[in-house]
Design a protein around this motif. Structure first.
Motif, PDB file in Angstrom:
ATOM      1  N   ALA A  59     -40.354  58.527 -13.137  1.00 55.84           N
ATOM      2  CA  ALA A  59     -39.943  57.574 -12.106  1.00 55.84           C
ATOM      3  C   ALA A  59     -39.942  58.199 -10.716  1.00 55.84           C
ATOM      4  CB  ALA A  59     -38.565  57.019 -12.451  1.00 55.84           C
ATOM      5  N   ALA A  60     -39.529  59.457 -10.611  1.00 60.80           N
ATOM      6  CA  ALA A  60     -39.474  60.111  -9.300  1.00 60.80           C
ATOM      7  C   ALA A  60     -40.868  60.265  -8.710  1.00 60.80           C
ATOM      8  CB  ALA A  60     -38.798  61.474  -9.427  1.00 60.80           C
ATOM      9  N   ASP A  61     -41.858  60.592  -9.541  1.00 61.01           N
ATOM     10  CA  ASP A  61     -43.229  60.730  -9.047  1.00 61.01           C
ATOM     11  C   ASP A  61     -43.787  59.378  -8.634  1.00 61.01           C
ATOM     12  OD1 ASP A  61     -42.989  63.386  -9.614  1.00 61.01           O
ATOM     13  OD2 ASP A  61     -44.246  63.349 -11.413  1.00 61.01           O
ATOM     14  N   ALA A  62     -43.474  58.342  -9.397  1.00 61.65           N
ATOM     15  CA  ALA A  62     -43.936  56.998  -9.043  1.00 61.65           C
ATOM     16  C   ALA A  62     -43.311  56.537  -7.724  1.00 61.65           C
ATOM     17  CB  ALA A  62     -43.601  56.019 -10.159  1.00 61.65           C
ATOM     18  N   GLU A  63     -42.063  56.911  -7.497  1.00 61.42           N
ATOM     19  CA  GLU A  63     -41.388  56.533  -6.262  1.00 61.42           C
ATOM     20  C   GLU A  63     -42.060  57.152  -5.043  1.00 61.42           C
ATOM     21  OE1 GLU A  63     -38.766  54.490  -3.954  1.00 61.42           O
ATOM     22  OE2 GLU A  63     -39.077  54.337  -6.121  1.00 61.42           O
ATOM     23  N   ALA A  64     -42.711  58.308  -5.234  1.00 58.99           N
ATOM     24  CA  ALA A  64     -43.371  58.985  -4.119  1.00 58.99           C
ATOM     25  C   ALA A  64     -44.689  58.328  -3.719  1.00 58.99           C
ATOM     26  CB  ALA A  64     -43.613  60.454  -4.481  1.00 58.99           C
ATOM     27  N   LEU A  65     -45.197  57.420  -4.539  1.00 57.24           N
ATOM     28  CA  LEU A  65     -46.424  56.713  -4.196  1.00 57.24           C
ATOM     29  C   LEU A  65     -46.154  55.714  -3.067  1.00 57.24           C
ATOM     30  CD1 LEU A  65     -47.791  55.920  -7.790  1.00 57.24           C
ATOM     31  CD2 LEU A  65     -48.643  57.666  -6.201  1.00 57.24           C
ATOM     32  N   PRO A  66     -47.201  55.282  -2.358  1.00 62.87           N
ATOM     33  CA  PRO A  66     -46.999  54.259  -1.331  1.00 62.87           C
ATOM     34  C   PRO A  66     -46.297  53.029  -1.896  1.00 62.87           C
ATOM     35  CG  PRO A  66     -49.202  55.170  -1.175  1.00 62.87           C
ATOM     36  CD  PRO A  66     -48.601  55.729  -2.435  1.00 62.87           C
ATOM     37  N   ALA A  67     -45.550  52.343  -1.042  1.00 58.39           N
ATOM     38  CA  ALA A  67     -44.737  51.209  -1.481  1.00 58.39           C
ATOM     39  C   ALA A  67     -45.569  50.139  -2.155  1.00 58.39           C
ATOM     40  CB  ALA A  67     -43.975  50.629  -0.293  1.00 58.39           C
ATOM     41  N   GLU A  68     -46.836  49.970  -1.708  1.00 51.44           N
ATOM     42  CA  GLU A  68     -47.675  48.904  -2.250  1.00 51.44           C
ATOM     43  C   GLU A  68     -48.383  49.281  -3.553  1.00 51.44           C
ATOM     44  OE1 GLU A  68     -50.185  51.066   0.923  1.00 51.44           O
ATOM     45  OE2 GLU A  68     -48.081  50.556   0.526  1.00 51.44           O
TER      46      GLU A  68
END
Length: 392
Positions: A295-304
């Motif tokens: 989840a933490a790595d996914a959160e670092a992706l752009p918001a879109e």
């Protein structure tokens, strides 16, 4: 394809006799790959087992091939035995009558040999109102490969209808039936697929490029009814003109899926009315799996960036989105528009042979795309096809 997946992909395979000496380019939808050391076409279960056992007894490398739509094989070929299961047929037991109203009006218990063409089976299932595979229309390959990778598309996975898989266990030299609970299905994986590598194989041995378990027969349990499973994929629901979660005639779902796949170049030549040759169809389908991230790595992706729950606190994102946003447009080639290997002009997740590509051309393209996504987003894409004699 080898017994690792049945997937949307490229070109149809030519017919070959039992005494032919094909190149792997004749047996794969990417149409690349060099000569083979030996070739066997198995027309019965006994012939399939004998060919596998003979190769293992002689310690000869073994490649069991179905539709060839999940393989990238080196230009040098495969110095071992290639075994192609050409069995087909259907044993259906309509085990319940339509006494109930609605879509769940009965059941069918189906047994199919591993060599059965997948999409031909789906067409028959839709015609007979066997529910649960209509959204998996147009996927090339065979029944034997389908459970290995747990093929899925448009909200359905083959694990939803599989009851058991009968296999030849190369480790014990015996037939073994694996039930649904033993198959360990997940996103594009299963115990069958994981048995191909030492780190995940149940016995700790390396079985490559063919898994420890060679599929002999697949048993499916399907409901009977006039309407499909609920349509859960938004793109498919829009094409059908229904709300997500609604049911609709399975024949309509199949027709819509074939249209969607055709628009993305994800059908075989000659399927869905396309004029051959269509080089966007000369592929191994989706070349990279959708990354599943903490989840933490996914959160670092752009918001879109697309995000989908994947269980255990993990998040699945879209490989196609990452590739596109990393600067790789449809039709991208390492050497420009005249590159022999390019991304599909319709779908950035498919690497295609434009008519004269080699395996190394495709490897160079895959490496470039993977490196670009890693540099841009810090995400390492994983290849979906089985790589034989090549590495990224």
């Amino acid at each position: 394809m080898s017994q690792t997946a049945a997937k949307p992909a490229g070109a149809a395979r030519p017919a070959l006799g039992p005494d032919a000496s094909p190149n792997l380019s004749d047996l794969t939808t990417l149409r690349v790959g060099g000569p083979v050391g030996g070739y066997v076409e198995a027309t019965s279960e006994a012939e399939l087992i004998d060919a596998v056992r003979a190769a293992d007894d002689a310690e000869t490398p073994l490649l069991v091939v179905g539709g060839g739509s999940n393989l990238l094989v080196s230009d040098e070929g495969f110095d071992g035995v290639v075994v192609r299961d050409v069995r087909s047929g259907l044993d259906a037991d309509l085990s319940a009558s339509c006494e109930l109203e609605g879509p769940a009006c009965g059941g069918a218990n189906l047994t199919l040999p591993a060599g059965q063409d997948w999409d031909a089976f789906v067409a028959e299932a839709v015609a007979n109102e066997w529910i649960g595979v209509e959204a998996l229309s147009g996927i090339p390959g065979t029944l034997g490969a389908a459970p290995v990778q747990n093929i899925g598309a448009y909200g359905q996975e083959v694990s939803g209808v599989i009851a058991s898989v009968r296999t030849w266990d190369r480790a014990t030299g015996r037939r073994r039936t694996l039930t649904l609970s033993e198959l360990g299905f997940g996103y594009r994986t299963s115990v069958l697929k994981r048995s191909m590598r030492a780190s995940t194989s149940p016995d700790g041995e390396v079985w490559y490029p063919t898994p420890r378990y060679v599929v002999l027969e697949v048993n499916l349990q399907m409901r009977i009814g006039s309407l499909s499973e609920p349509v859960v994929y938004p793109e498919l629901a829009r094409r059908l003109g229904v709300e997500v979660g609604q049911r609709t005639p399975s024949s309509d779902v199949r027709a819509a899926v074939l249209e969607l796949r055709g628009g993305k170049g994800m059908l075989l030549d000659g399927v869905g009315g396309a004029a051959a040759p269509d080089h966007d169809r000369w592929s191994a389908g989706s070349f990279f799996t959708n990354p599943i991230l903490p989840a933490a790595d996914a959160e670092a992706l752009p918001a879109e960036a697309p995000r989908f729950p994947a269980g255990d606190g993990q998040v699945k994102t879209s490989a196609a989105w990452l590739i596109d946003r990393a600067g790789f447009d449809k039709g991208y080639g390492v050497a420009g528009e005249h590159s022999p290997a390019r991304l599909s002009t319709r779908h950035t997740l498919a690497l295609t042979n434009r008519g004269g590509a080699t395996a190394q051309d495709l490897v160079a393209l895959a490496r470039t795309v993977r490196a670009g996504v890693r540099e841009t987003f810090g995400v390492a894409l994983e290849p979906e096809p089985v790589l034989v004699g090549v590495a990224l």
